[in-house]
Design a protein around this motif. Structure first.
Motif, PDB file in Angstrom:
ATOM      1  N   LEU A   1       2.920  -9.529  -9.714  1.00 19.15           N
ATOM      2  CA  LEU A   1       3.272  -8.861 -10.955  1.00 19.15           C
ATOM      3  C   LEU A   1       2.582  -7.514 -11.037  1.00 19.15           C
ATOM      4  O   LEU A   1       1.385  -7.393 -10.746  1.00 19.15           O
ATOM      5  CB  LEU A   1       2.875  -9.727 -12.151  1.00 19.15           C
ATOM      6  CG  LEU A   1       3.144  -9.162 -13.536  1.00 19.15           C
ATOM      7  CD1 LEU A   1       4.644  -9.016 -13.771  1.00 19.15           C
ATOM      8  CD2 LEU A   1       2.521 -10.058 -14.593  1.00 19.15           C
ATOM      9  N   ALA A   2       3.335  -6.510 -11.426  1.00 15.90           N
ATOM     10  CA  ALA A   2       2.796  -5.177 -11.630  1.00 15.90           C
ATOM     11  C   ALA A   2       3.468  -4.542 -12.833  1.00 15.90           C
ATOM     12  O   ALA A   2       4.583  -4.922 -13.215  1.00 15.90           O
ATOM     13  CB  ALA A   2       2.992  -4.307 -10.389  1.00 15.90           C
ATOM     14  N   GLN A   3       2.783  -3.595 -13.420  1.00 17.86           N
ATOM     15  CA  GLN A   3       3.358  -2.845 -14.521  1.00 17.86           C
ATOM     16  C   GLN A   3       4.070  -1.603 -14.011  1.00 17.86           C
ATOM     17  O   GLN A   3       3.776  -1.106 -12.927  1.00 17.86           O
ATOM     18  CB  GLN A   3       2.286  -2.453 -15.534  1.00 17.86           C
ATOM     19  CG  GLN A   3       1.767  -3.604 -16.367  1.00 17.86           C
ATOM     20  CD  GLN A   3       1.060  -3.139 -17.622  1.00 17.86           C
ATOM     21  OE1 GLN A   3       0.450  -2.076 -17.635  1.00 17.86           O
ATOM     22  NE2 GLN A   3       1.154  -3.929 -18.672  1.00 17.86           N
ATOM     23  N   ALA A   4       5.015  -1.135 -14.785  1.00 20.53           N
ATOM     24  CA  ALA A   4       5.710   0.095 -14.436  1.00 20.53           C
ATOM     25  C   ALA A   4       4.699   1.214 -14.223  1.00 20.53           C
ATOM     26  O   ALA A   4       3.777   1.390 -15.017  1.00 20.53           O
ATOM     27  CB  ALA A   4       6.712   0.470 -15.517  1.00 20.53           C
ATOM     28  N   GLY A   5       4.890   1.954 -13.150  1.00 23.16           N
ATOM     29  CA  GLY A   5       3.960   3.004 -12.781  1.00 23.16           C
ATOM     30  C   GLY A   5       2.867   2.555 -11.849  1.00 23.16           C
ATOM     31  O   GLY A   5       2.137   3.401 -11.305  1.00 23.16           O
ATOM     32  N   GLY A   6       2.727   1.255 -11.651  1.00 21.66           N
ATOM     33  CA  GLY A   6       1.709   0.731 -10.777  1.00 21.66           C
ATOM     34  C   GLY A   6       2.146   0.710  -9.332  1.00 21.66           C
ATOM     35  O   GLY A   6       3.184   1.255  -8.953  1.00 21.66           O
ATOM     36  N   SER A   7       1.339   0.047  -8.512  1.00 22.18           N
ATOM     37  CA  SER A   7       1.584  -0.007  -7.081  1.00 22.18           C
ATOM     38  C   SER A   7       1.435  -1.426  -6.571  1.00 22.18           C
ATOM     39  O   SER A   7       0.745  -2.250  -7.161  1.00 22.18           O
ATOM     40  CB  SER A   7       0.614   0.909  -6.324  1.00 22.18           C
ATOM     41  OG  SER A   7       0.769   2.261  -6.702  1.00 22.18           O
ATOM     42  N   LEU A   8       2.079  -1.671  -5.449  1.00 22.07           N
ATOM     43  CA  LEU A   8       2.024  -2.969  -4.805  1.00 22.07           C
ATOM     44  C   LEU A   8       2.182  -2.765  -3.304  1.00 22.07           C
ATOM     45  O   LEU A   8       2.929  -1.878  -2.874  1.00 22.07           O
ATOM     46  CB  LEU A   8       3.125  -3.882  -5.342  1.00 22.07           C
ATOM     47  CG  LEU A   8       2.880  -5.390  -5.384  1.00 22.07           C
ATOM     48  CD1 LEU A   8       1.659  -5.728  -6.222  1.00 22.07           C
ATOM     49  CD2 LEU A   8       4.110  -6.095  -5.935  1.00 22.07           C
ATOM     50  N   ARG A   9       1.487  -3.565  -2.535  1.00 19.76           N
ATOM     51  CA  ARG A   9       1.574  -3.481  -1.083  1.00 19.76           C
ATOM     52  C   ARG A   9       2.011  -4.826  -0.524  1.00 19.76           C
ATOM     53  O   ARG A   9       1.310  -5.825  -0.690  1.00 19.76           O
ATOM     54  CB  ARG A   9       0.239  -3.073  -0.460  1.00 19.76           C
ATOM     55  CG  ARG A   9       0.295  -2.793   1.040  1.00 19.76           C
ATOM     56  CD  ARG A   9      -1.042  -2.295   1.544  1.00 19.76           C
ATOM     57  NE  ARG A   9      -1.000  -1.839   2.922  1.00 19.76           N
ATOM     58  CZ  ARG A   9      -1.734  -2.346   3.906  1.00 19.76           C
ATOM     59  NH1 ARG A   9      -2.582  -3.335   3.660  1.00 19.76           N
ATOM     60  NH2 ARG A   9      -1.636  -1.844   5.131  1.00 19.76           N
ATOM     61  N   LEU A  10       3.153  -4.838   0.120  1.00 22.21           N
ATOM     62  CA  LEU A  10       3.692  -6.031   0.732  1.00 22.21           C
ATOM     63  C   LEU A  10       3.377  -6.048   2.217  1.00 22.21           C
ATOM     64  O   LEU A  10       3.340  -5.008   2.867  1.00 22.21           O
ATOM     65  CB  LEU A  10       5.205  -6.117   0.534  1.00 22.21           C
ATOM     66  CG  LEU A  10       5.724  -5.980  -0.899  1.00 22.21           C
ATOM     67  CD1 LEU A  10       7.241  -6.108  -0.919  1.00 22.21           C
ATOM     68  CD2 LEU A  10       5.081  -7.010  -1.809  1.00 22.21           C
ATOM     69  N   SER A  11       3.168  -7.231   2.740  1.00 25.16           N
ATOM     70  CA  SER A  11       2.894  -7.401   4.156  1.00 25.16           C
ATOM     71  C   SER A  11       3.836  -8.439   4.731  1.00 25.16           C
ATOM     72  O   SER A  11       4.275  -9.357   4.038  1.00 25.16           O
ATOM     73  CB  SER A  11       1.446  -7.839   4.396  1.00 25.16           C
ATOM     74  OG  SER A  11       0.531  -6.872   3.928  1.00 25.16           O
ATOM     75  N   CYS A  12       4.135  -8.284   6.000  1.00 23.07           N
ATOM     76  CA  CYS A  12       4.961  -9.237   6.723  1.00 23.07           C
ATOM     77  C   CYS A  12       4.345  -9.456   8.087  1.00 23.07           C
ATOM     78  O   CYS A  12       4.224  -8.512   8.878  1.00 23.07           O
ATOM     79  CB  CYS A  12       6.400  -8.735   6.857  1.00 23.07           C
ATOM     80  SG  CYS A  12       7.452  -9.771   7.895  1.00 23.07           S
ATOM     81  N   ALA A  13       3.949 -10.679   8.352  1.00 25.76           N
ATOM     82  CA  ALA A  13       3.351 -11.039   9.626  1.00 25.76           C
ATOM     83  C   ALA A  13       4.402 -11.643  10.538  1.00 25.76           C
ATOM     84  O   ALA A  13       5.070 -12.611  10.164  1.00 25.76           O
ATOM     85  CB  ALA A  13       2.193 -12.015   9.423  1.00 25.76           C
ATOM     86  N   ALA A  14       4.549 -11.068  11.703  1.00 26.32           N
ATOM     87  CA  ALA A  14       5.501 -11.552  12.696  1.00 26.32           C
ATOM     88  C   ALA A  14       4.768 -12.346  13.764  1.00 26.32           C
ATOM     89  O   ALA A  14       3.680 -11.969  14.201  1.00 26.32           O
ATOM     90  CB  ALA A  14       6.263 -10.396  13.327  1.00 26.32           C
ATOM     91  N   SER A  15       5.366 -13.427  14.179  1.00 23.75           N
ATOM     92  CA  SER A  15       4.794 -14.248  15.227  1.00 23.75           C
ATOM     93  C   SER A  15       5.900 -14.778  16.117  1.00 23.75           C
ATOM     94  O   SER A  15       7.080 -14.697  15.780  1.00 23.75           O
ATOM     95  CB  SER A  15       3.973 -15.407  14.649  1.00 23.75           C
ATOM     96  OG  SER A  15       4.799 -16.263  13.869  1.00 23.75           O
ATOM     97  N   GLY A  16       5.506 -15.316  17.246  1.00 24.13           N
ATOM     98  CA  GLY A  16       6.465 -15.824  18.204  1.00 24.13           C
ATOM     99  C   GLY A  16       6.692 -14.845  19.332  1.00 24.13           C
ATOM    100  O   GLY A  16       5.849 -14.011  19.641  1.00 24.13           O
ATOM    101  N   SER A  17       7.846 -14.958  19.951  1.00 24.96           N
ATOM    102  CA  SER A  17       8.210 -14.085  21.057  1.00 24.96           C
ATOM    103  C   SER A  17       8.884 -12.836  20.509  1.00 24.96           C
ATOM    104  O   SER A  17      10.083 -12.839  20.214  1.00 24.96           O
ATOM    105  CB  SER A  17       9.135 -14.821  22.032  1.00 24.96           C
ATOM    106  OG  SER A  17       9.452 -14.009  23.141  1.00 24.96           O
ATOM    107  N   ILE A  18       8.104 -11.771  20.385  1.00 28.99           N
ATOM    108  CA  ILE A  18       8.591 -10.526  19.790  1.00 28.99           C
ATOM    109  C   ILE A  18       9.003  -9.567  20.891  1.00 28.99           C
ATOM    110  O   ILE A  18       8.178  -9.193  21.727  1.00 28.99           O
ATOM    111  CB  ILE A  18       7.519  -9.893  18.899  1.00 28.99           C
ATOM    112  CG1 ILE A  18       7.076 -10.886  17.823  1.00 28.99           C
ATOM    113  CG2 ILE A  18       8.051  -8.615  18.265  1.00 28.99           C
ATOM    114  CD1 ILE A  18       5.922 -10.402  16.981  1.00 28.99           C
ATOM    115  N   PRO A  19      10.249  -9.143  20.908  1.00 28.69           N
ATOM    116  CA  PRO A  19      10.690  -8.187  21.926  1.00 28.69           C
ATOM    117  C   PRO A  19       9.988  -6.841  21.801  1.00 28.69           C
ATOM    118  O   PRO A  19       9.374  -6.532  20.774  1.00 28.69           O
ATOM    119  CB  PRO A  19      12.194  -8.050  21.661  1.00 28.69           C
ATOM    120  CG  PRO A  19      12.559  -9.281  20.896  1.00 28.69           C
ATOM    121  CD  PRO A  19      11.357  -9.592  20.063  1.00 28.69           C
TER     122      PRO A  19
END
Length: 121
Positions: free
Chosen positions: A11-29
């Protein structure tokens, strides 16, 4: 096989910031395009931003001045920094990995489970 797991939503307020992360695993080309998509209730899933294994980025017009996508040197994590958040940014954000050959032919398409982003006014 590739697995993608998103985190950092909340949850964030308008004007705020957020940082999303995505962790990849397995056989990555070697050649991949990592991206973030989002889907709001009653809306179709839409592209937010992408980044290639070479670091080239692309942004949707709706976020191009407010979002930054990046990936670490090991190419195992992709980030989405969202600034100046708006209520319209509220959606489930999905991480996506597309693998390609050296000539650009897609060989794989993988999705994470999504992370909820809610922006209040």
């Amino acid at each position: 096989q590739v697995q993608l797991v998103e985190s950092g939503g909340g949850l964030a307020q308008a004007g705020g910031s957020l940082r999303l992360s995505c962790a990849a695993s397995g056989s990555i080309p070697s050649l991949t395009v990592l991206g973030w998509y989002r889907q709001a209730p009653g809306k179709q899933r839409e592209l937010v931003a992408t980044i290639t294994s070479g670091g080239r980025t692309n942004y949707a017009d709706s976020v191009k001045d407010r979002a930054i996508i990046g990936r670490d040197n090991g190419k195992n994590t992709v980030y989405l920094q969202m600034n100046s958040l708006k209520p319209d940014d509220t959606a489930v954000y999905y991480c996506n990995l597309k693998s390609r050959t050296a000539i650009g032919t897609m060989t794989g398409d993988y999705w994470g489970q999504g992370t909820q982003v809610t922006v209040s006014s």
